[in-house]
Design a protein around this motif. Structure first.
Motif, PDB file in Angstrom:
ATOM      1  N   ALA A  94       2.607   8.016  37.693  1.00  0.00           N
ATOM      2  CA  ALA A  94       3.148   8.959  36.538  1.00  0.00           C
ATOM      3  C   ALA A  94       4.640   8.588  36.866  1.00  0.00           C
ATOM      4  CB  ALA A  94       2.435  10.467  37.477  1.00  0.00           C
ATOM      5  N   LEU A  95       5.556   8.139  37.247  1.00  0.00           N
ATOM      6  CA  LEU A  95       6.385   8.063  37.130  1.00  0.00           C
ATOM      7  C   LEU A  95       6.524   6.716  35.895  1.00  0.00           C
ATOM      8  CD1 LEU A  95       7.234   6.741  40.981  1.00  0.00           C
ATOM      9  CD2 LEU A  95       8.232   8.941  40.115  1.00  0.00           C
ATOM     10  N   THR A  96       8.193   6.647  35.218  1.00  0.00           N
ATOM     11  CA  THR A  96       8.697   5.314  34.375  1.00  0.00           C
ATOM     12  C   THR A  96       8.855   4.876  35.082  1.00  0.00           C
ATOM     13  OG1 THR A  96       8.349   7.544  33.202  1.00  0.00           O
ATOM     14  CG2 THR A  96       9.762   5.447  31.937  1.00  0.00           C
ATOM     15  N   PHE A  97       8.649   3.384  35.110  1.00  0.00           N
ATOM     16  CA  PHE A  97       9.746   2.455  35.748  1.00  0.00           C
ATOM     17  C   PHE A  97      11.002   1.580  34.696  1.00  0.00           C
ATOM     18  CE2 PHE A  97       6.632   3.314  39.374  1.00  0.00           C
ATOM     19  CZ  PHE A  97       7.400   2.958  40.556  1.00  0.00           C
ATOM     20  N   LEU A  98      11.228   1.273  35.101  1.00  0.00           N
ATOM     21  CA  LEU A  98      12.385   0.283  33.521  1.00  0.00           C
ATOM     22  C   LEU A  98      12.280  -0.960  34.167  1.00  0.00           C
ATOM     23  CD1 LEU A  98      15.477   3.855  33.827  1.00  0.00           C
ATOM     24  CD2 LEU A  98      13.095   3.492  32.699  1.00  0.00           C
ATOM     25  N   GLY A  99      11.937  -1.863  33.178  1.00  0.00           N
ATOM     26  CA  GLY A  99      11.885  -3.301  33.207  1.00  0.00           C
ATOM     27  C   GLY A  99      12.149  -3.807  31.790  1.00  0.00           C
ATOM     28  N   PRO A 100      12.273  -4.797  31.744  1.00  0.00           N
ATOM     29  CA  PRO A 100      12.257  -5.434  30.013  1.00  0.00           C
ATOM     30  C   PRO A 100      11.161  -5.023  29.638  1.00  0.00           C
ATOM     31  CG  PRO A 100      12.769  -6.929  32.505  1.00  0.00           C
ATOM     32  CD  PRO A 100      12.653  -5.237  32.597  1.00  0.00           C
ATOM     33  N   PRO A 101      11.646  -4.847  28.568  1.00  0.00           N
ATOM     34  CA  PRO A 101      12.635  -5.298  27.470  1.00  0.00           C
ATOM     35  C   PRO A 101      13.624  -4.055  27.374  1.00  0.00           C
ATOM     36  CG  PRO A 101      10.736  -4.174  25.510  1.00  0.00           C
ATOM     37  CD  PRO A 101       9.977  -4.413  27.134  1.00  0.00           C
ATOM     38  N   TRP A 102      14.960  -4.684  27.404  1.00  0.00           N
ATOM     39  CA  TRP A 102      16.009  -3.540  27.390  1.00  0.00           C
ATOM     40  C   TRP A 102      17.123  -4.044  27.241  1.00  0.00           C
ATOM     41  CZ3 TRP A 102      15.549  -2.516  33.548  1.00  0.00           C
ATOM     42  CH2 TRP A 102      15.905  -3.823  34.203  1.00  0.00           C
TER      43      TRP A 102
END
Ligand SMILES: [Zn+2]
Ligand SMILES: [Zn+2]
Length: 246
Positions: free
Chosen positions: A45-53
């Motif tokens: 359910a969580l939105t983990f942030l990672g590339p591409p960014w």
């Protein structure tokens, strides 16, 4: 000696406690197999942030447009920080857990969050920055009994082997809570609210710093901290937060 014994007893007690009580999901409380972890459904359910960014602000891109691409905002208005990274999106799925951490002081949550931040901030650690937590004003720290950014910063330092410094950056004045304020009001609210202690300026001069905070909302707090560190002569300042409002 007594302190040592006390710690030993406390540690043993904690281990015994862990044996008796099976590990539970840090978010919903469901039984899980490992300590300091989430169950599968909370994890997804969580939105983990990672590339591409964006190579600068870390805003996620929908498509990979290549190595050091910048987002439109960073091109139009280059931010004060060098690079910014966050582990999680601050949204309905992460909010409750983060607020619990902010106000509750759950140590195992700190360990879990620091682990995520070590991953998302990986490229920021390479230049061996000095880790600096965003300071909390004394009265707020007294009320909450701890500064959540300092807890994370100390865990990050332990995990990466880098040094951290909770003393050099301090609140110059008390500011009302940022909650409910718009972007401009937030900026005005914290303008000049931070300073580097005069007797510790030399420590930051020419250094690469990594500023650590829990939630990145408008960026106003970080900006005010960065201005103070710049004034003290810091060479580059990156920003690492647990979560970010997107
Ligand atoms: Zn769960
Ligand atoms: Zn950007």
């Amino acid at each position: 000696m007594i302190g040592g014994l006390g710690t030993f007893a406390l540690e043993s007690g904690r281990r015994l406690f862990d044996l008796v009580l099976p590990p539970r999901c840090k978010k919903c409380g469901a039984l899980v197999v490992a300590d300091d972890a989430l169950c599968a459904s909370c994890w997804t359910a969580l939105t983990f942030l990672g590339p591409p960014w964006c190579a600068c602000c870390g805003r996620p891109f929908e498509f990979d447009i290549g190595g050091d691409a910048l987002c439109g905002t960073c091109i139009a208005e280059p931010p004060l920080y060098g690079r910014a990274r966050a582990a999680l999106a601050y949204d309905d799925a992460s909010r409750e857990m983060i607020l619990r951490f902010k106000h509750g002081g759950d140590e195992s949550l700190t360990r879990l969050f620091a682990r995520w931040m070590v991953q998302s901030g990986e490229e920021l650690f390479a230049s061996e920055p000095l880790i600096l937590p965003v300071p909390l004003h004394l009265w707020r720290r007294v009320r909450r009994r701890f500064n959540q950014s300092a807890l994370i910063a100390s865990d990050l330092a332990r995990a990466t082997g880098l040094s951290w410094d909770p003393l050099s950056l301090e609140r110059a004045r008390r500011t009302p809570s940022q909650g409910g304020l718009g972007k401009t009001a937030r900026r005005d609210n914290v303008r000049g609210a931070f300073q580097v202690r005069a007797d510790r300026r030399e420590r930051l001069k020419g250094r690469h710093l990594l500023l650590v905070d829990d939630v990145w909302t408008s960026g106003a707090t970080a900006e005010a901290c960065i201005r103070a560190c710049r004034k003290a002569g810091a060479a580059q300042i990156d920003l690492l937060t647990l979560a970010r409002v997107l």
